[in-house]
Every structure is written in C-alpha cells, then in structure tokens.
Scaffold this motif. Structure first.
Motif, PDB file in Angstrom:
ATOM      1  N   GLU A 326      -5.360  -0.713   1.952  1.00 40.40           N
ATOM      2  CA  GLU A 326      -5.617  -1.219   3.036  1.00 40.40           C
ATOM      3  C   GLU A 326      -5.520  -0.728   4.494  1.00 40.40           C
ATOM      4  N   ALA A 327      -3.555  -0.998   3.836  1.00 37.38           N
ATOM      5  CA  ALA A 327      -3.209  -1.214   5.594  1.00 37.38           C
ATOM      6  C   ALA A 327      -3.923   0.649   6.563  1.00 37.38           C
ATOM      7  N   SER A 328      -3.901   1.540   5.399  1.00 44.77           N
ATOM      8  CA  SER A 328      -4.303   3.355   6.825  1.00 44.77           C
ATOM      9  C   SER A 328      -5.370   2.305   7.202  1.00 44.77           C
ATOM     10  N   LEU A 329      -6.520   1.080   6.711  1.00 45.27           N
ATOM     11  CA  LEU A 329      -7.756   0.701   7.767  1.00 45.27           C
ATOM     12  C   LEU A 329      -7.189  -0.264   8.548  1.00 45.27           C
ATOM     13  N   LEU A 330      -6.463  -0.231   8.964  1.00 46.02           N
ATOM     14  CA  LEU A 330      -6.132  -1.077   9.872  1.00 46.02           C
ATOM     15  C   LEU A 330      -6.153  -0.529  11.309  1.00 46.02           C
ATOM     16  N   TYR A 331      -6.320   0.023  11.934  1.00 47.71           N
ATOM     17  CA  TYR A 331      -6.654   1.070  12.680  1.00 47.71           C
ATOM     18  C   TYR A 331      -8.743   1.085  13.336  1.00 47.71           C
ATOM     19  N   LEU A 332      -9.038   1.393  11.991  1.00 51.12           N
ATOM     20  CA  LEU A 332     -10.602   1.488  11.986  1.00 51.12           C
ATOM     21  C   LEU A 332     -11.204  -0.090  12.248  1.00 51.12           C
ATOM     22  N   PHE A 517       0.520  -5.386   8.204  1.00 51.46           N
ATOM     23  CA  PHE A 517      -0.590  -5.453   9.299  1.00 51.46           C
ATOM     24  C   PHE A 517       0.758  -5.760  10.413  1.00 51.46           C
ATOM     25  N   ASP A 518       0.443  -6.083  10.489  1.00 51.25           N
ATOM     26  CA  ASP A 518       1.807  -7.091  11.740  1.00 51.25           C
ATOM     27  C   ASP A 518       2.521  -5.639  12.717  1.00 51.25           C
ATOM     28  N   ALA A 519       2.732  -5.647  11.629  1.00 59.17           N
ATOM     29  CA  ALA A 519       4.064  -3.997  11.848  1.00 59.17           C
ATOM     30  C   ALA A 519       2.793  -3.283  12.459  1.00 59.17           C
TER      31      ALA A 519
END
Length: 756
Positions: A326-332, A517-519
C-alpha cells in the motif's frame, strides 16, 4: 403451471440492499433480503424483466419446489417428484449446481449427483433416451440450495451469470465485476447526475468497466440486451412471445436513449497497453459515441470539458504493487486528491478502495462511506463533495474566508446569465472582476509526519557542504534514524528512492502502516521533490539472488553523478538500483589508484567501479559477471562516459573464469554476493564458505606489487584467519564509510590484501 413464481436473485455480498430496491422497481413482490440474495414473488413477465434489466443480480432462480429432507434418499425422491417432462426433453442437456450442507450431505458434488440421478431417472425413456450433462451450455441449469434441513430446488433462468454482459472480452489485471461496478455507480448517485445531464470521468479507467456501465445507465440500455443465450431458451416453460415483447421494448428504449445528445463520459489510463482493449469494450457495448478513453496520468488528469460542466469523478485505484504494497500507492491517492481539489471544484467524487486508510490521505473529506466486498476483499466506497469546506489543509481559515469560499462555490454552480454591461467614461466596456478562486493548500502533516520532516531537513542540511565538495548527487539522507520510522531514503539527483524495512512482528501492523504513510507524506515537502519522483519499495530479508531479480519492467533509467563520472540507475525494476551507495568511498579509492594499471572487477554488477577506474586513467579494465542483463547495463555505463576501448566485459561464473584465466592485473576489486545458485553456474557459491578459494584464485592473477580489495555486505561474515598467514591483510572498513552511512558502520566490511 402457476401464474406467479417464487424467485431467488443472487448477488455479490453487500449488494442486497441495492438489489431489493432495483428488483421491487422491476416488479418483484413480497421481497425479502437474504445473505447475498433477495427473495420474492413475481409473474413470468417480471422474471424476464429481471433477467434483462437487473444491473446488480448474478442469477435469477425460479423456485420449482421446496421440501424437507433428512438424508440423501429424501433428496432423491423430492427431486424425482417433479414433473420434469414439463421442463425439458428426455434427450436434452443438463447441469446441476448444489450449495449448502447438512442432512447427511457434506459434499456438494455428491448432492449434485443425487439431483442429477433423480432428473435422469424421471426422464429416461423405454428406448434408453436420457438427458446428458453439459456444464458449459446446458438446456437446463438446475440449482439446489440446502438450508437448515430444507431443500430449495430452482431453475436458473439467467444461464451464465448476469454480470457477464458480453462487452468485456478484454480486461486488466484486477477488474471489477460489471454488477459491482454498476452498484458503485448507483450508490455514487450517477443515475441522478446523468438525468441532470452531468458528466462522468474515471482517471484510472483500466479497460473501461465504470465507463460502459455508466453509459448504459445514462442511455437507458438494458445491461443484458445483447445476450443471446439464456437459461430459459430451451426450457419448455419458456413463453417466447412474452420475451420477444419485453426484448423489443428494451431495444426501443436503448435506441431512444442513444438518440439523445451523448453525455460527456471520459476515461483516462496511464498504462498504454489497456487503452485499445478499453476502446474495444466500449465499441462492443455500442457506446463509442458516448465514451472516449485517453492515455493520461492521474497527476495531469483534467476532467472538465468546460468551466460550467459538473458531474461525477469515479475510480477504483489499484490495491497494491509487488514492491512496497500500500505504501507505494500513497502518492497516487495524494495526486488524486490534489487533482480533485484543483480541477474538479463543485463536482462529486466516488473512490472505491481496498485501502481506506489511503483514502484519508487525499486531503479531502468524504461525507459518506459504504462497505462493499470485491470478491473476498472488504472495500469502502468513499463519497466526496468537492467543496472547499471539505478540504483538509495546513492552515486554519477565518469565518470570513470560509464564507467567501462558499459564495464562490455557489457562484460557480450558477448558470451563466446575461448581465448588465457597464462602460467607462470613454465608452469602453468594463470587464467584471472575477471572484478569487479558492487557494489550494497542501494537506497538513500529522505531528509524527512533521517530526519526520524536520529530521529529513536536518540531515539534508548537515550533508549539504560535503555533497557539494565531493561532487555527488546520489546519497543516503536517512537510514532508520528514528526507529519507529524504519526505512532508508536515498536521493538520486532529483529522484527519491525509499526502502521500507518490514516491521517486526511485535509492532502493530496498523501503527506501522500509519507511520509509513506519515513519513511518505512528509518526504516530498521535506526534500522539496515532486512526489511523482518518489519510488517506494519494501525491503525484507533476502535469500539467494532475490535482490537481483527483476520486479517490474518499466526500463526507466536515471543519470546521476559521482566523483566526475556519470552512472545510470534504475529505481523501479529491481530491488537494488544498480549502484551500491555505500561502496562510493571504495570506488573513489579505485579511481585515485587506477592510473596506468590493469584493473579487474569481479562480480562486477553494473561495473560502476570499472567506470571509476577508467576515469582514473586505468590502462585497461576487465569486468566479469554472470548476468547478461547487468553486463549490458555495464556497457551503457562505460559508453556514457566515453570509455569503450580497453574495457572488456566478460560473462561467466567468476570462480570458473578465474581458474581458466592466465592474465595479470595490478588492481583487483571483489564484491561478491552472499549466496548464489544461478542455473548458469556449476554448484552454489557461499561467500563465507568459498572466500579462501576465491581470494586464492584472484591473488594468483595479481601482478607483483598489485593490490586486491575485498568487500562484502554479509553482516555475519568473518574473514578466514589463515589468509593472513599467506598474504598481507589490512581491514579498511572504517576508511570506506562516507558521512551518509556514518550511522550504519556495519553496512559493509572491506579489506586491502597484498602479497607478502
């Protein structure tokens, strides 16, 4: 046969409430909800209408009989009691589906066999004719559901599941089923928006399922209008004249709907491989005049055909990537939220997500949420009104500012009207001053995110002078400095490479995910980089050559600088990037010592050390590796710096190559993997076990007065003591750690080895 029938409508879990509303609207009476189903009474006309018009059901089951059963014999005789000659011919084809258990039947296959046997025995003729089994396209599909000692025997009127509309012959990696897509559109208010002439845009449309379902709703097209095979086609109770009447009415309604001016329905997809399949699906649905699909990234998505057009933005973002979950999708999600705030003011939005925590990171609040299931995956539908009051920003606005924004939003929603024109003293018209547009602010960082951002900025400032002095633009800026934020962050020119370390099992996964996600939210702001240039991966304990295996296939290379040489890195396709940053001091040492020397680079990877040796004036370089992929990459690195002559690249198993070589070298560098078991080499290489043989073979190739540098990253590695008896061995690990790895001095160990 009765004029009214009991019907069971099955559906995906979570759609029962919507399905009962739809079914009642289509004529179902005495309707009741069940798990993944709706039950009610209907005429044959209503049963046909449900088959043709239900956008949400999977199957329409007509109940033939209910009977109590205690065991398999009760099941057999209960089915045998049906007048099957009223339903199918004795030489017809049959398929049986059985669900439930109990009453002595714990195996659905056995239950289906008992039902089949009863039907076949009932229809067997003296001449030996009997129905046969056809699981794909039978004349009759029978379903028996066993529920708490009661058998419910039904005829499947739909045949194949109703979600299979027939237009989607090509699909993406994880498509939504058509009836789930329709349910999401209905929950999102699309029927209302379409009736008002609104637009629809999907910025991540895949092969266009949302678009086609939306188009069919807007154009009043029956979802199964184009289906040719039905479960009732060969049923003897079928009433062709009634079906023909209903089908012709649906054809007329579709023709009238398509004759209207088409609504603005657009899809955008980043993956070019999905564009044509999506367009093909739209064409098969007969909606090419209504729906257009374009290639485009979410970050550049611009849905509005004009300033006055409003409508619905709907999307189903991907649920995860091979690298970084999921982390790789944060910017999406952040890009999506940013585009909604900047380009879709006063629109409505619907985001269907398997990662609701990411939905909270869009910087805009949802006013409603609905739970759905996509197969076995629990999901949320987030409904959003794109209004300034819903934006999550970093600054508090005064009541006056909020009132101004509300007035602006109301102004934007008011249709243009003729206005009285004013003129100046020269008779020229005065242009009205437009109301100021709301300021789009960056989402506010959490307390933890701001703390993390402060640490990044502090690290970046501390390394600024060193980076400038050394002439490098690729270095580590953070390496788990704060234990609760377990990741490594590397800068590569204007790109950021993030490696998330897997959290220990003792850490609550939700807390670990929230911190990640915060980072990630803090990184673009703290490092002043475009969030589209942040690549996220998850790094776990590696075995064998897993870290060298290809993870993706984007083939995107970034050029970076290090000590006067240019090198190519690939941030997306592999776990490692093609450049081990911690070995920078070793490469610089080689560059300083290489003048006039013959340099040998063993396990060369992308041959970055060979490029440095050539830059330092080496007489020649020889680079050996087993991987053709990495040697091609090495060739590009050498060519990029103008080093083509006197720089050999040798493909082969290093141990075997050393045994067969007779050349001498003045400077040798060995950076072996911890473990290797490639199919292209004999046996298995283990650095701890095979170090003596490797170093002995390499020293045999070392010219008098030459130097061998040996380095590796295996944390438990111990250099064999007996090597010091034959060679002069000096550990230089401390001298090969640059400031960006000062917090992690155990990143590697290195030795200088010479002949005695």
């Amino acid at each position: 046969m009765s004029d009214r029938f009991e019907l069971f409508l099955t559906c995906p879990k979570g759609l029962e409430g919507l399905l009962i509303e739809e079914a009642v609207g289509l004529g179902l009476e005495e309707a009741r909800e069940h798990t993944s189903a709706v039950r009610g009474m209907a005429t044959m006309e209503t049963a046909y209408r449900l088959c043709l018009w239900s956008r949400l059901a999977n199957r329409v089951l007509l109940v033939l009989k209910r009977f109590p059963m205690k065991d398999a014999e009760d099941l057999y005789h209960g089915v045998l009691d049906i007048d099957w000659q009223d339903h199918m011919l004795s030489d017809g084809t049959l398929a049986v589906e059985f669900s439930g258990h109990g009453s002595g039947i714990d195996n659905t296959h056995f239950g289906a066999l008992k039902v089949k046997d009863a039907i076949v025995d009932k229809l067997r003729t003296p001449q030996g004719d009997r129905p046969s089994i056809d699981k794909l396209n039978p004349d009759l599909r029978i379903h028996l559901r066993l529920d708490r000692g009661e058998a419910i025997l039904s005829l499947d009127l739909s045949g194949h599941s109703l979600h299979q509309r027939g237009y989607r012959l090509q699909q993406g990696a994880a498509p939504l089923k058509e009836n789930l897509a329709a349910a999401i559109l209905i929950r999102s208010g699309w029927p209302r928006i379409a009736a008002e002439g609104g637009a629809l845009a999907d910025p991540m449309c895949g092969v266009g399922t949302f678009l086609v379902e939306a188009g069919m709703i807007a154009a009043d097209m029956a979802p199964n209008l184009r289906r040719e095979q039905w479960g009732f086609t060969a049923w003897l109770g079928h009433v062709p004249a009634l079906w023909k009447k209903l089908h012709e009415e649906a054809v007329e309604r579709a023709a009238a709907g398509l004759a209207k001016p088409p609504l603005w329905i657009r899809g955008y997809e980043a993956d070019p491989r999905l564009i044509q399949p999506g367009r093909n699906n739209v064409e098969r649905a007969g909606l090419s005049e209504w729906i257009k699909i374009y290639q485009g990234e979410v970050a550049t998505f611009e849905p509005r055909p004009d300033q006055n057009q409003k409508g619905l933005v709907i999307c189903n973002p991907p649920y995860g990537e091979r690298l970084g979950d999921e982390a790789s999708l944060l910017y999406l999600y952040q890009n999506l939220g940013e585009r909604l705030r900047q380009a879709c003011l006063n629109w409505e939005a619907a985001v269907f997500t398997g990662a609701p925590d990411l939905g909270k990171r869009m910087g805009i609040r949802s006013h409603k949420q609905y739970s759905f299931w996509n197969g076995a995956l629990p999901c949320k539908l987030l409904l959003i009104k794109v209004l300034p009051d819903q934006f999550v920003t970093g600054e508090r606005r005064t009541p006056e500012q909020r009132q101004a924004e509300r007035e602006q939003a109301a102004y934007d929603q008011t249709p243009d009207e003729p206005q009285e024109r004013k003129f100046n003293k020269n008779g020229n018209p005065i242009k009205p001053t437009p109301a100021p547009a709301p300021v789009i602010e960056q989402p506010r960082l959490s307390e933890g995110g701001q703390m993390f951002a402060n640490r990044l900025q502090k690290n970046l400032k501390a390394m600024g002078k060193w980076v400038k002095r050394e002439g490098i633009d690729c270095y580590r800026v953070y390496d788990a400095d704060m234990p609760e934020y377990a990741m490594a962050i590397d800068l590569y020119h204007d790109w950021v490479h993030v490696q998330e370390y897997a959290a220990p099992k003792s850490i609550d996964p939700e807390k670990a995910s929230a911190r990640m996600f915060d980072a990630l939210a803090a990184i673009p702001q703290a490092l002043n980089v475009d969030k589209n240039r942040v690549v996220v991966k998850r790094r776990e304990r590696q075995s064998g050559t897993k870290q060298y295996e290809r993870q993706a296939a984007q083939g995107k290379f970034v050029e970076v600088n290090e000590g006067g040489v240019k090198l190519l890195v690939n941030l997306t396709d592999y776990l490692d990037t093609g450049l081990f940053l911690d070995h920078r001091p070793m490469r610089m040492r080689i560059q300083k010592e290489a003048a006039g020397k013959r340099f040998l680079n063993l396990f060369c990877y992308t041959a970055t050390a060979s490029v440095h040796a050539a830059k330092g004036g080496a007489r020649s370089t020889t680079s050996v590796d087993l991987s053709k992929t990495y040697l091609d990459w090495a060739r590009r690195n050498l060519s990029l710096n103008g080093f083509s002559d006197k720089n050999r690249l040798e493909q082969g198993d290093v141990m075997a190559w050393l045994e067969s070589s007779r050349d001498e070298y003045d400077l040798i560098f060995i950076d072996p993997p911890t473990f290797s078991n490639s199919k292209r080499m004999e046996g298995i290489f283990d650095v701890q076990r095979d170090q003596v043989q490797l170093i002995d073979l390499a020293m045999a190739r070392l010219a008098p007065g030459g130097v061998l540098y040996f380095s590796n990253n295996f944390r438990k590695f111990q250099l064999e003591e007996n090597l010091a008896e034959r060679y002069a061995v000096e550990e230089i690990s401390a001298q090969t750690i640059d400031p960006d790895f000062a917090r992690n001095t155990k990143i590697h160990r290195a030795w200088k080895i010479t002949a005695r």
